[in-house]
Design an enzyme around this catalytic site. Sequence first.
Site, PDB file in Angstrom:
ATOM      1  N   LYS A   1       0.834  -1.205   0.000  1.00 35.43           N
ATOM      2  CA  LYS A   1       0.000   0.000   0.000  1.00 35.43           C
ATOM      3  C   LYS A   1       0.870   1.256   0.000  1.00 35.43           C
ATOM      4  CE  LYS A   1      -3.833  -2.274   2.467  1.00 35.43           C
ATOM      5  NZ  LYS A   1      -4.734  -2.200   3.657  1.00 35.43           N
TER       6      LYS A   1
ATOM      7  N   TYR B   1     -12.540  -2.537  -3.188  1.00 37.20           N
ATOM      8  CA  TYR B   1     -13.070  -2.506  -1.826  1.00 37.20           C
ATOM      9  C   TYR B   1     -14.596  -2.494  -1.787  1.00 37.20           C
ATOM     10  CZ  TYR B   1      -8.424  -1.777   0.244  1.00 37.20           C
ATOM     11  OH  TYR B   1      -7.125  -1.936   0.672  1.00 37.20           O
TER      12      TYR B   1
ATOM     13  N   ASN C   1      -1.681  -0.170   7.047  1.00 39.99           N
ATOM     14  CA  ASN C   1      -1.120  -1.430   7.525  1.00 39.99           C
ATOM     15  C   ASN C   1      -0.284  -2.131   6.461  1.00 39.99           C
ATOM     16  OD1 ASN C   1      -3.217  -2.156   5.922  1.00 39.99           O
ATOM     17  ND2 ASN C   1      -4.360  -3.272   7.479  1.00 39.99           N
TER      18      ASN C   1
ATOM     19  N   HIS D   1      -1.825  -5.607   1.520  1.00 42.85           N
ATOM     20  CA  HIS D   1      -3.103  -6.296   1.327  1.00 42.85           C
ATOM     21  C   HIS D   1      -2.802  -7.661   0.728  1.00 42.85           C
ATOM     22  CE1 HIS D   1      -7.086  -7.303  -0.267  1.00 42.85           C
ATOM     23  NE2 HIS D   1      -6.448  -7.648  -1.370  1.00 42.85           N
TER      24      HIS D   1
ATOM     25  N   GLU E   1      -9.544  -9.990  -7.823  1.00 43.70           N
ATOM     26  CA  GLU E   1      -8.624  -8.872  -7.586  1.00 43.70           C
ATOM     27  C   GLU E   1      -7.449  -8.891  -8.566  1.00 43.70           C
ATOM     28  OE1 GLU E   1      -7.634  -9.253  -3.440  1.00 43.70           O
ATOM     29  OE2 GLU E   1      -9.665  -8.712  -2.792  1.00 43.70           O
TER      30      GLU E   1
HETATM   31  P1  RTP Z   1      -6.645  -6.240   3.459  1.00 48.37           P
HETATM   32  O1  RTP Z   1      -8.017  -6.458   2.844  1.00 48.37           O
HETATM   33  O2  RTP Z   1      -6.088  -4.854   3.176  1.00 48.37           O
HETATM   34  O3  RTP Z   1      -5.671  -7.336   3.168  1.00 48.37           O
HETATM   35  O4  RTP Z   1      -6.792  -6.243   5.040  1.00 48.37           O
HETATM   36  P2  RTP Z   1      -7.722  -7.131   5.939  1.00 48.37           P
HETATM   37  O5  RTP Z   1      -8.407  -8.200   5.146  1.00 48.37           O
HETATM   38  O6  RTP Z   1      -6.867  -7.527   7.105  1.00 48.37           O
HETATM   39  O7  RTP Z   1      -8.776  -6.063   6.410  1.00 48.37           O
HETATM   40  P3  RTP Z   1     -10.247  -5.742   5.868  1.00 48.37           P
HETATM   41  O8  RTP Z   1     -11.197  -5.982   6.982  1.00 48.37           O
HETATM   42  O9  RTP Z   1     -10.500  -6.384   4.553  1.00 48.37           O
HETATM   43  O10 RTP Z   1     -10.143  -4.170   5.675  1.00 48.37           O
HETATM   44  C1  RTP Z   1      -9.531  -3.643   4.525  1.00 48.37           C
HETATM   45  C2  RTP Z   1      -8.646  -2.500   4.903  1.00 48.37           C
HETATM   46  O11 RTP Z   1      -9.456  -1.438   5.390  1.00 48.37           O
HETATM   47  C3  RTP Z   1      -8.746  -0.744   6.398  1.00 48.37           C
HETATM   48  N1  RTP Z   1      -9.519  -0.831   7.628  1.00 48.37           N
HETATM   49  N2  RTP Z   1      -9.706   0.193   8.420  1.00 48.37           N
HETATM   50  N3  RTP Z   1     -11.657   0.045  11.483  1.00 48.37           N
HETATM   51  C4  RTP Z   1     -10.890   0.602  10.563  1.00 48.37           C
HETATM   52  O12 RTP Z   1     -10.539   1.739  10.602  1.00 48.37           O
HETATM   53  C5  RTP Z   1     -10.457  -0.241   9.445  1.00 48.37           C
HETATM   54  N4  RTP Z   1     -10.757  -1.516   9.279  1.00 48.37           N
HETATM   55  C6  RTP Z   1     -10.167  -1.872   8.125  1.00 48.37           C
HETATM   56  C7  RTP Z   1      -7.392  -1.408   6.530  1.00 48.37           C
HETATM   57  O13 RTP Z   1      -6.479  -0.746   5.641  1.00 48.37           O
HETATM   58  C8  RTP Z   1      -7.678  -2.801   6.035  1.00 48.37           C
HETATM   59  O14 RTP Z   1      -6.503  -3.437   5.617  1.00 48.37           O
HETATM   60 MG    MG Z   2      -9.577  -7.780   3.353  1.00 48.98          MG
END
Ligand code: RTP
Ligand code: MG
Length: 138
Positions: free
Chosen positions: A11, A51, A118, A121, A132
């Site tokens: 990212k 997203y 973070n 992804h 994707e």
């Molecule tokens: P990713 O999709 O980026 O691999 O991460 P992930 O599965 O661990 O997390 P996901 O729940 O899919 O969320 C996508 C991205 O959104 C941002 N996020 N912000 N509560 C919050 O502020 C929040 N929750 C998620 C993060 O950048 C996350 O990686």
């Molecule tokens: Mg995710």
Amino acid sequence: MNIEETLVLIKPDGVARNLTGEILRRIEAKGYQLVDVRLVQADVDLLAEHYAEHEGKPFYEPLLDFMQSGPTVALRIAGNRAIEGFRSLAGTTDPTTAAPGTIRGDLGRDWGLAVQQNLVHGSDSPESATRELALWFR
Ligand code: RTP
Ligand code: MG
């Protein structure tokens, strides 16, 4: 063997902090093969598709802004159980509590900005990976 391809994104925070090499090193050290690499300035259309599952959530708009704040490195990687394996390498979503030894746990910073920056992804299922990869390597 269950050879899978998955989409990894470094990212904009990872690129801006010059962690591209360190993250690639970890992916290669794990034994995953780099199949394709692109540097992408993501636009709102690409991110809205990527997203789509998060549309309407409170973090959606800030996340799209952050993801447009600079270039992203998109990687197509391959390996045995690479989808689950990369998610394990990345660590859990919140860098503050992600396990040490993971990309997010070792390198992620808590900027007090919720859980947005973070570093990486990784696709979370074979269906997500197919969808994707088609978006980022169209
Ligand atoms: P990713 O999709 O980026 O691999 O991460 P992930 O599965 O661990 O997390 P996901 O729940 O899919 O969320 C996508 C991205 O959104 C941002 N996020 N912000 N509560 C919050 O502020 C929040 N929750 C998620 C993060 O950048 C996350 O990686
Ligand atoms: Mg995710």
